[in-house]
Design an enzyme around this catalytic site. Structure first.
Site, PDB file in Angstrom:
ATOM      1  N   HIS A  32       0.865  -1.194   0.000  1.00 33.98           N
ATOM      2  CA  HIS A  32       0.000   0.000   0.000  1.00 33.98           C
ATOM      3  C   HIS A  32       0.904   1.248   0.000  1.00 33.98           C
ATOM      4  O   HIS A  32       1.613   1.488  -0.971  1.00 33.98           O
ATOM      5  CB  HIS A  32      -0.948  -0.094   1.211  1.00 33.98           C
ATOM      6  CG  HIS A  32      -2.053   0.910   1.259  1.00 33.98           C
ATOM      7  ND1 HIS A  32      -2.497   1.600   0.163  1.00 33.98           N
ATOM      8  CD2 HIS A  32      -2.814   1.365   2.298  1.00 33.98           C
ATOM      9  CE1 HIS A  32      -3.486   2.417   0.512  1.00 33.98           C
ATOM     10  NE2 HIS A  32      -3.686   2.303   1.806  1.00 33.98           N
ATOM     11  N   HIS A  60      -2.460  -2.323  -9.693  1.00 32.96           N
ATOM     12  CA  HIS A  60      -3.469  -1.776  -8.773  1.00 32.96           C
ATOM     13  C   HIS A  60      -4.609  -2.770  -8.630  1.00 32.96           C
ATOM     14  O   HIS A  60      -4.929  -3.484  -9.580  1.00 32.96           O
ATOM     15  CB  HIS A  60      -4.013  -0.431  -9.282  1.00 32.96           C
ATOM     16  CG  HIS A  60      -4.647   0.368  -8.199  1.00 32.96           C
ATOM     17  ND1 HIS A  60      -5.968   0.229  -7.876  1.00 32.96           N
ATOM     18  CD2 HIS A  60      -4.132   1.273  -7.339  1.00 32.96           C
ATOM     19  CE1 HIS A  60      -6.239   1.031  -6.870  1.00 32.96           C
ATOM     20  NE2 HIS A  60      -5.148   1.677  -6.512  1.00 32.96           N
ATOM     21  N   ARG A 109      -3.113  10.212 -10.980  1.00 37.09           N
ATOM     22  CA  ARG A 109      -2.227  10.843  -9.989  1.00 37.09           C
ATOM     23  C   ARG A 109      -0.771  10.752 -10.464  1.00 37.09           C
ATOM     24  O   ARG A 109       0.038  11.628 -10.170  1.00 37.09           O
ATOM     25  CB  ARG A 109      -2.407  10.170  -8.620  1.00 37.09           C
ATOM     26  CG  ARG A 109      -3.838  10.245  -8.096  1.00 37.09           C
ATOM     27  CD  ARG A 109      -4.042   9.419  -6.844  1.00 37.09           C
ATOM     28  NE  ARG A 109      -3.802   7.993  -7.075  1.00 37.09           N
ATOM     29  CZ  ARG A 109      -3.815   7.060  -6.122  1.00 37.09           C
ATOM     30  NH1 ARG A 109      -4.056   7.405  -4.871  1.00 37.09           N
ATOM     31  NH2 ARG A 109      -3.596   5.797  -6.411  1.00 37.09           N
ATOM     32  N   ASP A 142       2.487   5.888  -6.773  1.00 39.26           N
ATOM     33  CA  ASP A 142       3.794   5.779  -6.118  1.00 39.26           C
ATOM     34  C   ASP A 142       4.961   5.702  -7.098  1.00 39.26           C
ATOM     35  O   ASP A 142       6.110   5.882  -6.710  1.00 39.26           O
ATOM     36  CB  ASP A 142       3.809   4.543  -5.211  1.00 39.26           C
ATOM     37  CG  ASP A 142       2.767   4.652  -4.115  1.00 39.26           C
ATOM     38  OD1 ASP A 142       2.703   5.710  -3.482  1.00 39.26           O
ATOM     39  OD2 ASP A 142       2.008   3.685  -3.905  1.00 39.26           O
TER      40      ASP A 142
HETATM   41  N1  AMX Z   1       4.943  -6.611 -10.125  1.00 39.84           N
HETATM   42  C1  AMX Z   1       4.965  -7.973 -10.118  1.00 39.84           C
HETATM   43  N2  AMX Z   1       3.873  -8.724  -9.940  1.00 39.84           N
HETATM   44  C2  AMX Z   1       2.705  -8.071  -9.811  1.00 39.84           C
HETATM   45  C3  AMX Z   1       2.597  -6.685  -9.841  1.00 39.84           C
HETATM   46  C4  AMX Z   1       3.789  -5.939 -10.003  1.00 39.84           C
HETATM   47  N3  AMX Z   1       3.810  -4.607  -9.984  1.00 39.84           N
HETATM   48  N4  AMX Z   1       1.300  -6.332  -9.675  1.00 39.84           N
HETATM   49  C5  AMX Z   1       0.609  -7.512  -9.552  1.00 39.84           C
HETATM   50  N5  AMX Z   1       1.455  -8.545  -9.609  1.00 39.84           N
HETATM   51  C6  AMX Z   1       1.143  -9.970  -9.452  1.00 39.84           C
HETATM   52  C7  AMX Z   1       0.523 -10.216  -8.082  1.00 39.84           C
HETATM   53  O1  AMX Z   1       1.528 -10.311  -7.072  1.00 39.84           O
HETATM   54  C8  AMX Z   1      -0.238 -11.490  -8.324  1.00 39.84           C
HETATM   55  O2  AMX Z   1       0.680 -12.541  -8.331  1.00 39.84           O
HETATM   56  P1  AMX Z   1       0.297 -14.009  -7.738  1.00 39.84           P
HETATM   57  O3  AMX Z   1      -0.898 -14.438  -8.520  1.00 39.84           O
HETATM   58  O4  AMX Z   1       1.523 -14.813  -7.983  1.00 39.84           O
HETATM   59  O5  AMX Z   1      -0.010 -13.800  -6.283  1.00 39.84           O
HETATM   60  C9  AMX Z   1      -0.736 -11.304  -9.759  1.00 39.84           C
HETATM   61  O6  AMX Z   1       0.140 -10.338 -10.366  1.00 39.84           O
HETATM   62  C10 AMX Z   1      -2.157 -10.793  -9.864  1.00 39.84           C
HETATM   63  O7  AMX Z   1      -2.255  -9.620  -9.095  1.00 39.84           O
HETATM   64  P2  AMX Z   1      -3.317  -8.465  -9.461  1.00 39.84           P
HETATM   65  O8  AMX Z   1      -4.682  -9.079  -9.332  1.00 39.84           O
HETATM   66  O9  AMX Z   1      -2.947  -7.846 -10.757  1.00 39.84           O
HETATM   67  O10 AMX Z   1      -3.019  -7.403  -8.339  1.00 39.84           O
HETATM   68  P3  AMX Z   1      -3.575  -7.365  -6.849  1.00 39.84           P
HETATM   69  O11 AMX Z   1      -4.904  -6.693  -6.871  1.00 39.84           O
HETATM   70  O12 AMX Z   1      -3.478  -8.687  -6.175  1.00 39.84           O
HETATM   71  O13 AMX Z   1      -2.495  -6.414  -6.164  1.00 39.84           O
HETATM   72  C11 AMX Z   1      -1.102  -4.529  -5.909  1.00 39.84           C
HETATM   73  C12 AMX Z   1      -2.467  -5.027  -6.380  1.00 39.84           C
HETATM   74  C13 AMX Z   1      -1.073  -3.016  -5.976  1.00 39.84           C
HETATM   75  C14 AMX Z   1      -0.878  -4.974  -4.457  1.00 39.84           C
HETATM   76  C15 AMX Z   1      -0.025  -5.131  -6.846  1.00 39.84           C
HETATM   77  O14 AMX Z   1      -0.218  -4.664  -8.157  1.00 39.84           O
HETATM   78  C16 AMX Z   1       1.388  -4.840  -6.392  1.00 39.84           C
HETATM   79  O15 AMX Z   1       1.928  -5.572  -5.548  1.00 39.84           O
HETATM   80  N6  AMX Z   1       2.036  -3.752  -6.951  1.00 39.84           N
HETATM   81  C17 AMX Z   1       3.355  -3.340  -6.539  1.00 39.84           C
HETATM   82  C18 AMX Z   1       3.290  -2.614  -5.208  1.00 39.84           C
HETATM   83  C19 AMX Z   1       2.646  -1.231  -5.379  1.00 39.84           C
HETATM   84  O16 AMX Z   1       2.991  -0.478  -6.261  1.00 39.84           O
HETATM   85  N7  AMX Z   1       1.727  -0.903  -4.459  1.00 39.84           N
HETATM   86  C20 AMX Z   1       1.083   0.430  -4.436  1.00 39.84           C
HETATM   87  C21 AMX Z   1      -0.388   0.387  -4.815  1.00 39.84           C
HETATM   88  C22 AMX Z   1      -1.007   1.770  -4.701  1.00 39.84           C
HETATM   89  C23 AMX Z   1      -1.100   2.175  -3.259  1.00 39.84           C
HETATM   90  O17 AMX Z   1      -1.864   1.610  -2.495  1.00 39.84           O
HETATM   91  N8  AMX Z   1      -0.321   3.127  -2.827  1.00 39.84           N
END
Ligand code: AMX
Length: 440
Positions: free
Chosen positions: A271, A318, A327, A373
């Site tokens: 997050h 996301h 943003r 971010d």
């Molecule tokens: N890099 C690598 N893998 C990623 C990814 C990324 N940026 N975004 C998603 N994935 C992976 C997930 O880990 C998941 O893998 P799994 O099936 O092996 O567990 C798969 O792709 C499916 O995930 P998703 O449905 O697309 O995403 P989610 O809703 O589960 O998660 C989020 C969303 C933001 C947690 C994820 O995209 C992520 O970890 N991003 C990187 C961290 C980040 O930037 N967080 C900030 C979000 C905004 C905020 O709240 N400030």
């Protein structure tokens, strides 16, 4: 009563009547069905919350009371000589539901300046923590320490009519928001600037005063703070910080306790901590390549390596959004205007050119586009705010505006304690067996 409070109460009373009629007439209408996968996988896509302050569209991004980020940058009041919106104006919009006049925004500014005094025992609590403590931990501890002055907690203890809850929650909200920049700046100066603190300047707006107390007096940095504190304020109700604040508040924990819950959630790397992770990831890439201006090909290789190592590419993806986060775009526009030749900002833009295609090619990442971010840290670094551990605190100060405006609405609308139903895998197996038997 102050006129912001009056206007809010008037709006909330009208809305409460409307909601009562909606529930009376349509309370049995189904919003959607819930699947087993949704129950196991983070309740993604389940519509089960009402948050009045903002609404997220998967493709268009966030709208605050119906206004997109470009519209807010256009329409919200500005500081004298500035061109970015005042977060005070956004708070008014989220709380009252109307675009504020310049006078409204300045009234909020003056109210917060008047209430910004932080009691010494809060600084003592911060000082009691080892200096190495993460700034978010220091921030959460300080918020809990501030709780001692909660008007809501005192009024509840003394006995109040539930129709008055909103009144005390509003008072706590205004005082807490007023004090957060001082607390955050104190943590910053303590940890990174040898404890040489800077006194507030009551003549400045909320963001400019925050910048000043951290030790940044560049006019364009103050503009960046106004933009930053505006765009991070709210992202509808289901994200971890908003949901945690709302959930804890539903137990009638006061705004300080509720907001602290939101902030411990914001401190998670998936997050709000992602903004510091982005900078770490870029710095590690620079170090590994021994090159501070990697080519797009080199960046692409590094992204693939990150994925292969089973790590996330921070700043991308996301849970709800499916396009570039507006943003991110707002910060990119700011950077184009103020600092387009900055090296790390150039890297951020190069990552943006190559990352989405690579992430998309994995076939599993639902949103390959950048979130808020991905850009914020590089902008802060440009102005000398290089201590990335602190970035989530900035996010938290901003997030207070949305989640606390929402908490005022929760109590004004008389929302009950939140208590969804949970099940066990044992229950699921039995449920499947029985439904298959019934179908055969
Ligand atoms: N890099 C690598 N893998 C990623 C990814 C990324 N940026 N975004 C998603 N994935 C992976 C997930 O880990 C998941 O893998 P799994 O099936 O092996 O567990 C798969 O792709 C499916 O995930 P998703 O449905 O697309 O995403 P989610 O809703 O589960 O998660 C989020 C969303 C933001 C947690 C994820 O995209 C992520 O970890 N991003 C990187 C961290 C980040 O930037 N967080 C900030 C979000 C905004 C905020 O709240 N400030």
């Amino acid at each position: 009563m102050g006129y912001v409070k009056d206007s809010f109460k008037l709006k909330a009373d009208e809305q409460a009547k409307e909601i009562k009629a909606l529930i009376d007439q349509h309370g049995n209408k189904k919003l959607e069905d819930v699947t087993l996968a949704q129950a196991y996988q983070g309740m993604r896509g389940i519509t089960g919350l009402v948050t009045e302050t903002s609404l997220l569209d998967a493709n268009e991004g966030i709208r605050f009371r119906g206004y997109s980020i470009p519209e807010l940058r256009e329409r919200l009041p500005k500081a004298e000589g500035g061109s970015e919106p005042l977060p005070e104006g956004l708070f008014y919009l989220m709380l009252v539901g109307e675009v504020p006049t310049q006078e409204h925004a300045e009234h909020v500014s003056a109210t917060w300046a008047r209430r910004s005094h932080v009691p010494n025992y809060v600084f003592d609590v911060i000082e009691a923590l080892p200096i190495a403590t993460h700034p978010m931990t220091q921030f959460c501890a300080a918020i809990i320490a501030l709780q001692n002055e909660s008007k809501f907690a005192k009024a509840y203890h003394d006995g109040i009519n539930k129709k008055e809850y909103w009144n005390y929650v509003y008072e706590d909200t205004m005082t807490l928001i007023a004090r957060l920049p001082r607390v955050a700046a104190y943590i910053y100066r303590r940890k990174y600037k040898n404890g040489e603190h800077i006194q507030p300047d009551g003549m400045l707006d909320w963001s400019a005063n925050f910048a000043h107390m951290m030790g940044y007096n560049d006019e364009s940095f103050k503009e960046l703070m106004r933009l930053y504190l505006t765009i991070h304020a709210d992202h509808e109700g289901g994200n971890v910080s908003a949901h945690a604040t709302h959930l804890v508040g539903s137990a009638l924990s006061d705004p300080y306790l509720s907001f602290a819950a939101g902030m411990t959630g914001l401190a998670g790397p998936l997050h709000g901590l992602a903004n510091q992770e982005v900078i770490r990831w870029i710095d590690e890439m620079y170090a590994e390549l021994d090159n501070n201006s990697p080519s797009k090909e080199q960046i692409a290789e590094y992204i693939k390596k990150t994925l292969l190592a089973g790590k996330v590419v921070p700043g991308y993806g996301h849970a709800v959004l499916r396009k570039t986060d507006p943003r991110f775009t707002a910060q990119m526009e700011f950077a184009k205007k103020h600092c387009s030749d900055d090296n790390m900002i150039q890297t951020v833009w190069n990552i943006y050119e190559v990352a989405p295609a690579i992430l998309e090619s994995t076939g599993k990442i639902k949103n390959p586009w950048p979130n808020v971010d991905a850009h914020s840290g590089a902008l802060l670094k440009h102005y000398g705010l290089v201590e990335e551990d602190f970035y989530t605190v900035l996010f938290g100060v901003s997030r207070a505006l949305g989640v606390l405006a929402s908490l005022c609405w929760d109590r004004a609308l008389g929302f009950p304690i939140e208590r969804p139903k949970s099940i066990t895998t044992e229950w699921v197996k039995k449920f499947i067996k029985e439904s298959e038997k019934a179908a055969s």
